[in-house]
Design a protein around this motif. Structure first.
Motif, PDB file in Angstrom:
ATOM      1  N   ASN A 168      10.190 -81.029 -25.253  1.00 51.03           N
ATOM      2  CA  ASN A 168       8.875 -81.342 -25.803  1.00 51.03           C
ATOM      3  C   ASN A 168       8.931 -81.297 -27.327  1.00 51.03           C
ATOM      4  O   ASN A 168       9.047 -80.215 -27.915  1.00 51.03           O
ATOM      5  CB  ASN A 168       7.832 -80.350 -25.296  1.00 51.03           C
ATOM      6  CG  ASN A 168       7.613 -80.441 -23.797  1.00 51.03           C
ATOM      7  OD1 ASN A 168       7.562 -81.541 -23.241  1.00 51.03           O
ATOM      8  ND2 ASN A 168       7.480 -79.299 -23.129  1.00 51.03           N
ATOM      9  N   SER A 173       7.843 -86.363 -25.378  1.00 48.90           N
ATOM     10  CA  SER A 173       8.805 -85.630 -24.554  1.00 48.90           C
ATOM     11  C   SER A 173       9.963 -86.530 -24.159  1.00 48.90           C
ATOM     12  O   SER A 173       9.813 -87.756 -24.040  1.00 48.90           O
ATOM     13  CB  SER A 173       8.125 -85.088 -23.293  1.00 48.90           C
ATOM     14  OG  SER A 173       7.064 -84.214 -23.621  1.00 48.90           O
ATOM     15  N   ALA A 203      11.686 -76.510 -19.302  1.00 48.93           N
ATOM     16  CA  ALA A 203      11.246 -77.234 -20.501  1.00 48.93           C
ATOM     17  C   ALA A 203      11.650 -76.453 -21.740  1.00 48.93           C
ATOM     18  O   ALA A 203      11.748 -75.226 -21.713  1.00 48.93           O
ATOM     19  CB  ALA A 203       9.739 -77.449 -20.485  1.00 48.93           C
ATOM     20  N   ASN A 205      10.524 -76.343 -25.860  1.00 48.58           N
ATOM     21  CA  ASN A 205       9.594 -76.815 -26.876  1.00 48.58           C
ATOM     22  C   ASN A 205      10.275 -76.807 -28.242  1.00 48.58           C
ATOM     23  O   ASN A 205      10.722 -75.766 -28.713  1.00 48.58           O
ATOM     24  CB  ASN A 205       8.350 -75.929 -26.906  1.00 48.58           C
ATOM     25  CG  ASN A 205       7.531 -76.036 -25.635  1.00 48.58           C
ATOM     26  OD1 ASN A 205       7.375 -77.120 -25.085  1.00 48.58           O
ATOM     27  ND2 ASN A 205       7.016 -74.905 -25.163  1.00 48.58           N
TER      28      ASN A 205
END
Length: 328
Positions: A168, A173, A203, A205
């Motif tokens: 992300n 993304s 995920a 970030n």
């Protein structure tokens, strides 16, 4: 006359020859200096006018593949108000011998002066007979771009083949692969090996990178980056390389940032060199500003820089300035 009277100081694209005194009816040729793959000479002849020549040293390389040069050449008075004479920019001039570039200056020059040559580009003839190609535009990954494994790895990213984690960025993304990230970065490997939120959520970030810069970062990791993309995002890639401990990317950024230092970017690069501990870049920026006198050309920007720069870095700069005052 000392040997230093003939020595030309250089960075990767800049050459400066400092001349303390040139008597009437005098000819002087510099020692050879290396820019790109060629050795060069500057020559000065003072008669009724002052003539300056720039040419490559005669060799098999010069005869078989003479440089095609684009450059800016100036004469700067090194005393008083640093009066500057500048020749119009030379573009794509093939240089084979000492008569291919001659600059006749009508204005009389006395005392100490500096001949300043900034190479904008250097090209060689294409071996296939096409357009000349720049020696500085060759991508650092092109030599391995024909490897089948790299091409396949790049397709895994570009076609999102069996991706198992999402990156992300600040404005988008991208799907990626844990195994590839882990093998390229010890920081990513640690994330996936411990009970961190990235392991649980699948995920990562990276909110301090745009989607375009993040794509370039992943393209490098997967061996699929283009030279223009790399050049566009060098500083963002440098930050990511430092953050995720990817040493080869950090070194690639370091080497690339050394190649095109100029008055528009030198202060930013000096700041990054200090922040990310890049000694060669810091030294080159210092030399460009102080030894080559470019600090005089960006007085306003430099004064603004002093208001916000790290105190230790400011002290280093002034140490270099004081050391330079003791010399020429």
């Amino acid at each position: 006359m000392s040997e230093s009277a003939y020595r030309v100081e250089t960075t990767s694209r800049l050459a400066q020859w400092r001349i303390e005194n040139l008597a009437s009816c005098t000819y002087r040729k510099s020692d050879p200096f290396k820019i790109g793959k060629w050795n060069w000479h500057l020559a000065v002849e003072k008669n009724r006018t002052l003539s300056i020549k720039l040419y490559p040293e005669i060799s098999n390389l010069t005869r078989d593949n003479p440089p095609i040069a684009s450059f800016i050449i100036r004469v700067v008075s090194s005393v008083g108000d640093r009066k500057t004479l500048a020749h119009p920019e030379i573009t794509d001039r093939q240089l084979k011998n000492n008569d291919d570039f001659v600059w006749a200056i009508e204005v009389p020059l006395t005392g100490k002066f500096i001949i300043d040559v900034e190479f904008v580009d250097l090209k060689t003839a294409s071996p296939e007979g096409g357009e000349p190609c720049s020696i500085w535009a060759e991508g650092f990954l092109q030599k391995e771009s024909n490897a089948t494994a790299l091409a396949s790895l790049g397709r895994m990213l570009s076609e999102s083949i069996h991706t198992d984690i999402v990156i992300n960025a600040s404005d988008g993304s991208i799907g990626a692969h844990r195994a590839v990230l882990a093998v390229r970065s010890p920081v990513f490997r640690s994330m996936f090996s411990h009970d961190l939120k990235e392991k649980e959520l699948s995920a990562i970030n990276i909110s301090d990178m745009s989607i375009e810069a993040c794509q370039a970062f992943l393209n490098y990791i997967y061996g699929n980056i283009e030279n223009e993309e790399f050049l566009t995002h060098r500083l963002a890639l440098l930050r990511a390389a430092d953050k995720y401990d990817i040493l080869d990317l950090k070194e690639a950024c370091h080497d690339s940032l050394l190649e095109d230092i100029d008055t528009k970017n030198v202060l930013e690069r000096l700041q990054n060199a200090s922040l990310y501990q890049l000694p060669k870049l810091k030294t080159s920026c210092m030399r460009y500003l102080v030894k080559f006198g470019k600090i005089f050309d960006i007085r306003d920007d430099f004064n603004a820089f002093l208001q916000c720069a790290d105190k230790e870095l400011i002290a280093e700069i002034f140490h270099e300035v004081l050391a330079a005052w003791k010399g020429f």
